[in-house]
Design an enzyme around this catalytic site. Structure first.
Site, mmCIF file in Angstrom:
data_model
loop_
_atom_site.group_PDB
_atom_site.id
_atom_site.type_symbol
_atom_site.label_atom_id
_atom_site.label_comp_id
_atom_site.label_asym_id
_atom_site.label_seq_id
_atom_site.Cartn_x
_atom_site.Cartn_y
_atom_site.Cartn_z
ATOM 1 C CE LYS A 22 -1.809 1.594 4.073
ATOM 2 N NZ LYS A 22 -1.536 3.019 4.280
ATOM 3 C CG ASN A 23 2.403 2.719 3.528
ATOM 4 O OD1 ASN A 23 1.220 3.002 3.326
ATOM 5 N ND2 ASN A 23 2.880 2.527 4.751
ATOM 6 N NE ARG A 100 -2.541 11.354 8.172
ATOM 7 C CZ ARG A 100 -2.589 12.594 8.643
ATOM 8 N NH1 ARG A 100 -1.641 13.445 8.367
ATOM 9 N NH2 ARG A 100 -3.588 12.954 9.409
ATOM 10 C CB CYS A 124 -4.500 10.792 12.095
ATOM 11 S SG CYS A 124 -2.980 9.893 12.205
ATOM 12 N NE ARG A 129 0.579 10.519 9.974
ATOM 13 C CZ ARG A 129 0.366 9.313 9.451
ATOM 14 N NH1 ARG A 129 -0.722 8.655 9.750
ATOM 15 N NH2 ARG A 129 1.230 8.778 8.629
ATOM 16 N N PRO A 130 2.836 16.447 11.127
ATOM 17 C CG PRO A 130 4.896 17.176 11.937
ATOM 18 C CD PRO A 130 3.859 16.106 12.116
ATOM 19 C CG ASP A 132 7.810 20.555 9.728
ATOM 20 O OD1 ASP A 132 7.118 19.538 9.966
ATOM 21 O OD2 ASP A 132 9.014 20.635 10.041
ATOM 22 C CG ASP A 314 3.486 1.611 9.724
ATOM 23 O OD1 ASP A 314 3.219 2.439 10.605
ATOM 24 O OD2 ASP A 314 3.540 1.903 8.514
ATOM 25 C CB ILE A 336 8.093 6.818 14.427
ATOM 26 C CG1 ILE A 336 9.314 5.913 14.187
ATOM 27 C CG2 ILE A 336 7.718 7.608 13.162
ATOM 28 C CD1 ILE A 336 10.533 6.579 13.625
ATOM 29 N NE ARG A 407 -6.698 4.261 5.992
ATOM 30 C CZ ARG A 407 -5.685 4.456 6.824
ATOM 31 N NH1 ARG A 407 -5.842 4.425 8.111
ATOM 32 N NH2 ARG A 407 -4.475 4.712 6.355
HETATM 33 C C1 UD1 Z 1 4.660 6.849 6.519
HETATM 34 C C2 UD1 Z 1 3.715 5.661 6.487
HETATM 35 C C3 UD1 Z 1 3.259 5.320 7.902
HETATM 36 C C4 UD1 Z 1 4.478 5.091 8.800
HETATM 37 C C5 UD1 Z 1 5.437 6.269 8.718
HETATM 38 C C6 UD1 Z 1 6.734 6.023 9.487
HETATM 39 C C7 UD1 Z 1 2.628 5.966 4.345
HETATM 40 C C8 UD1 Z 1 1.371 6.296 3.599
HETATM 41 N N1 UD1 Z 1 2.551 6.019 5.682
HETATM 42 O O1 UD1 Z 1 3.915 7.937 7.055
HETATM 43 O O2 UD1 Z 1 2.466 4.137 7.843
HETATM 44 O O3 UD1 Z 1 4.055 4.941 10.153
HETATM 45 O O4 UD1 Z 1 5.785 6.536 7.339
HETATM 46 O O5 UD1 Z 1 7.371 4.884 8.995
HETATM 47 O O6 UD1 Z 1 3.629 5.615 3.756
HETATM 48 N N2 UD1 Z 1 7.618 14.636 10.364
HETATM 49 C C9 UD1 Z 1 7.823 15.967 10.627
HETATM 50 N N3 UD1 Z 1 7.546 16.877 9.640
HETATM 51 C C10 UD1 Z 1 7.109 16.491 8.396
HETATM 52 C C11 UD1 Z 1 6.897 15.113 8.141
HETATM 53 C C12 UD1 Z 1 7.165 14.210 9.147
HETATM 54 O O7 UD1 Z 1 8.232 16.347 11.722
HETATM 55 O O8 UD1 Z 1 6.911 17.368 7.537
HETATM 56 C C13 UD1 Z 1 7.902 13.630 11.432
HETATM 57 C C14 UD1 Z 1 6.612 12.945 11.910
HETATM 58 O O9 UD1 Z 1 5.977 13.681 12.922
HETATM 59 C C15 UD1 Z 1 7.144 11.616 12.420
HETATM 60 C C16 UD1 Z 1 8.328 11.324 11.501
HETATM 61 O O10 UD1 Z 1 8.678 12.573 10.898
HETATM 62 O O11 UD1 Z 1 7.618 11.737 13.726
HETATM 63 C C17 UD1 Z 1 8.047 10.313 10.428
HETATM 64 O O12 UD1 Z 1 6.953 10.742 9.626
HETATM 65 P P1 UD1 Z 1 6.827 10.323 8.095
HETATM 66 O O13 UD1 Z 1 7.940 9.394 7.747
HETATM 67 O O14 UD1 Z 1 6.652 11.554 7.297
HETATM 68 O O15 UD1 Z 1 5.460 9.513 8.073
HETATM 69 P P2 UD1 Z 1 4.449 9.421 6.879
HETATM 70 O O16 UD1 Z 1 5.169 9.526 5.586
HETATM 71 O O17 UD1 Z 1 3.299 10.318 7.144
#
Ligand code: UD1
Length: 430
Positions: A22-23, A100, A124, A129-130, A132, A314, A336, A407
């Site tokens: 999926k991812n 998302r 969520c 889930r920022p 930035d 996950d 995480i 999902r």
């Molecule tokens: C993806 C996976 C999710 C998995 C996660 C971590 C998908 C659709 N989802 O989520 O299942 O749990 O990777 O392996 O692939 N962060 C920031 N700023 C940002 C983006 C992220 O601070 O702009 C932080 C988040 O708060 C978190 C960490 O980075 O602590 C990892 O997030 P991220 O790898 O971005 O997760 P997703 O891609 O949303």
């Protein structure tokens, strides 16, 4: 809402065909927006997250042609996405709220069509889930970004410009978005502290096949030499390491034996090592894993979730369910996400002995047995963990709110039933 009823006690035996990831599918589907030629993607799983993303692409103006195809022994979807000219550059709230990862349209639409409006996904259940990193990186590449009425509105005059970018966290989502955007930028982009997950390498493979020039797959430094145009391709996505890991735990917790077909053990080093250390027998070939826990006494192990190749967040909930019925104490640390222990109170209602310390650590002390109970699923992976607990609990467990499972886990009752689980879906109307 549908529920899932499980009567615990059956060890699981047989074969499970692991589905496409999926991812990986989600960003790769959005990568199709980078070209006006058709892109055909094979091995796409039947999941509601895929349907949600397809609906978003339809409203952007993508033509979608879905075929069912037998691949490596099981039924998959081969989908062709073709966006000759988008009719909308907006990802509205209703789509992003449901799924998302809709934010993967941000990089491609901005890079190719110079404008995009994306509803901010918001937080969520598992955390804030920022976004930035996605946004500041695009700004470094010359995008003008405004946040208005809950939307990110991003514009560029001509092309995005290559930039030297350093992520403060190795974000999977930001790595995908910036890889896609930088593929069509003018000049070279370097991403430092990029995510190294196998899903990223698969995205790089398809982008390079479309004509992108990306180096460094599998490392934390990615170099993208921007090109003017990308073209259509056919690409088969990798299989789902998290689904494979989830069923590996199902074999272990029920003291059964499962052969996971189409599972790449290279993608699961850390979780398989934990299972081995617990006392589970693991045999592997390049595309299958045999998990055998028959007549084994399982000993609890500590888990610390981390970026790949560390232990995947996950799989944290599923392994915690396993630790609940293993001998001794296990410390589970979530590094995480800030709120990823919502399964704990539900597991405790089934008789688990867990102490949570702050937001990040939990001590699980193994108990002899769990007992079935009605439980509430809070997110995708937590829902699977509750099913796992239900499979070994005495009596009946009913997992409520199973839309989370749909999902991300394809044909879940069918797969479980085929290996001997007593599990059924109770439809809302039943
Ligand atoms: C993806 C996976 C999710 C998995 C996660 C971590 C998908 C659709 N989802 O989520 O299942 O749990 O990777 O392996 O692939 N962060 C920031 N700023 C940002 C983006 C992220 O601070 O702009 C932080 C988040 O708060 C978190 C960490 O980075 O602590 C990892 O997030 P991220 O790898 O971005 O997760 P997703 O891609 O949303």
């Amino acid at each position: 809402m549908d529920k899932i009823k499980i009567i615990g006690g059956n060890p699981l035996f047989g074969k499970i065909y692991v589905s496409g990831a999926k991812n990986t599918a989600l960003p790769i589907i959005c990568a199709s927006l980078l070209t006006d030629e058709p892109v055909t993607i094979q091995n796409i799983p039947f999941l509601s997250d895929i349907t949600s993303l397809n609906n978003l692409l339809l409203q952007i103006g993508t033509k979608i042609d879905i075929k069912e195809e037998e691949l490596n022994g099981h039924l998959t979807q081969t989908i062709t996405y073709h966006t000759p000219q988008p009719t909308s550059l907006i990802a509205p709230y209703d789509y992003v709220r449901k799924m998302r990862a809709s934010y993967y349209v941000l990089g491609p639409l901005l890079a190719k069509y110079r404008h995009v409006e994306l509803s901010l996904p918001g937080g969520c259940a598992i955390g804030a889930r920022p976004m930035d990193i996605h946004l500041t990186s695009l700004e470094q590449m010359g995008a003008k970004i405004e946040i208005k009425n809950g939307y990110v509105i991003a514009d560029i005059d001509e092309r995005l410009k290559g930039a030297q970018i350093s992520f403060h966290s190795a974000s999977v989502g930001a790595t995908c978005n910036i890889l896609m955007a930088a593929s069509l930028a003018e000049g070279t982009t370097v991403i430092e502290n990029a995510a190294k997950e196998p899903e990223i390498s698969d995205l790089i493979d398809i982008l390079n096949a479309m004509g992108a020039e990306i180096e460094g797959a599998g490392t934390s430094t990615l170099t993208i030499h921007g090109v003017e145009k990308l073209h259509g391709v056919t690409h088969k996505i990798i299989n789902d390491r998290i689904e494979a890991g989830s069923y590996a735990v199902a074999a272990a917790i029920t003291k059964g034996r499962l052969e996971l077909i189409n599972a790449n053990p290279e993608h699961l080093h850390n979780p398989l090592d934990i299972l081995r250390n617990m006392g589970v027998s693991i045999e592997t070939t390049p595309n299958s894993i045999i998990v055998d826990a028959q007549n084994r006494t399982l000993i609890g192990q500590d888990i610390y979730t981390d970026y790949y190749p560390g232990f995947p967040t996950d799989l944290q909930a599923q392994f915690m369910a396993l630790m609940c019925v293993s001998q001794g104490a296990s410390m589970v640390t979530e590094s995480i996400w800030e709120n990823r222990f919502m399964h704990v109170p539900e597991l405790m209602r089934m008789g688990a002995n867990i102490n949570v310390h702050g937001h990040a650590s939990a001590i699980v002390r193994g108990v002899d047995k769990l007992s079935g109970a009605p439980v509430m699923s809070t997110d995708l992976r937590a829902s699977f963990a509750l099913i796992l607990a239900g499979l070994v609990a005495e009596g009946e467990t009913v997992v409520n709110r199973v839309y989370h499972l749909d999902r991300g886990y394809e044909k879940i009752e069918e797969k479980f039933r085929s290996v001997g689980a007593n599990i059924q879906r109770i439809k809302e109307s039943d």
